[in-house]
Design a protein around this motif. Sequence first.
Motif: not given
Length: 219
Positions: A32-45
């Motif tokens: 779940x943390x991995x998936x959350x991190x992938x999601x957040x990464x889409x809007x961050x450099x």
Amino acid sequence: MDQNQIISKTIDFVKDKLIGAEGGHDWFHIERVYNNAQLISKTENADSFIVALGALLHDIADAKFHDGDETIGPKVAREFLFQQNIDSTIIENVIKIIENISYKSSLSKSQNRFTSIELDIVQDADRLDAIGAIGIARCFNYGGFKNREIYNPDIAPNLNMTKEEYKNSTAPTINHFYEKLLLLKDKMNTKSGKKIAKKRHVYMLKYLDQFDAEWNGEK
């Protein structure tokens, strides 16, 4: 070995290491943390490879399950990453994420704490899994694992804990909402993390209202 192969190998490594882990800190928490991190990464450099490895390895040996020893997780992760012939700079960034991700680390008085956008992302992803419906389930699962009281009105939450007090706390599970979980919304780092946290925060408040009503015998 390319990055996708390393990530796949890391997933297999973590799954194997966490067989039989406490339910709130098992492979499914990592996923779940991995998936959350992938999601957040889409809007961050950010460096998505470092984010992925940091998310997958952040709880490889959580100190709370190793007599409070905070060195085991970084050591296990470093040894694994070294075996994959990963660039030393990437390894050090992942290790710094593991060393600084926990909530108790934010209670430290140190003025020289490590910072990076990758840490911000993985920390937000981890904190999101500590709140909302899943956060509530994890909280009570861990409380049961430690044989703690669900609630005791005679034991007030400690809202000004030091890092050591937090590590050594044996307070009832409900106290943990006030000592940590309800504070996480305002400690999120990223725009995406803050947006998701607001909704999960509201869910926890509604739950606590219902808990109080039932505890006090209200209809």
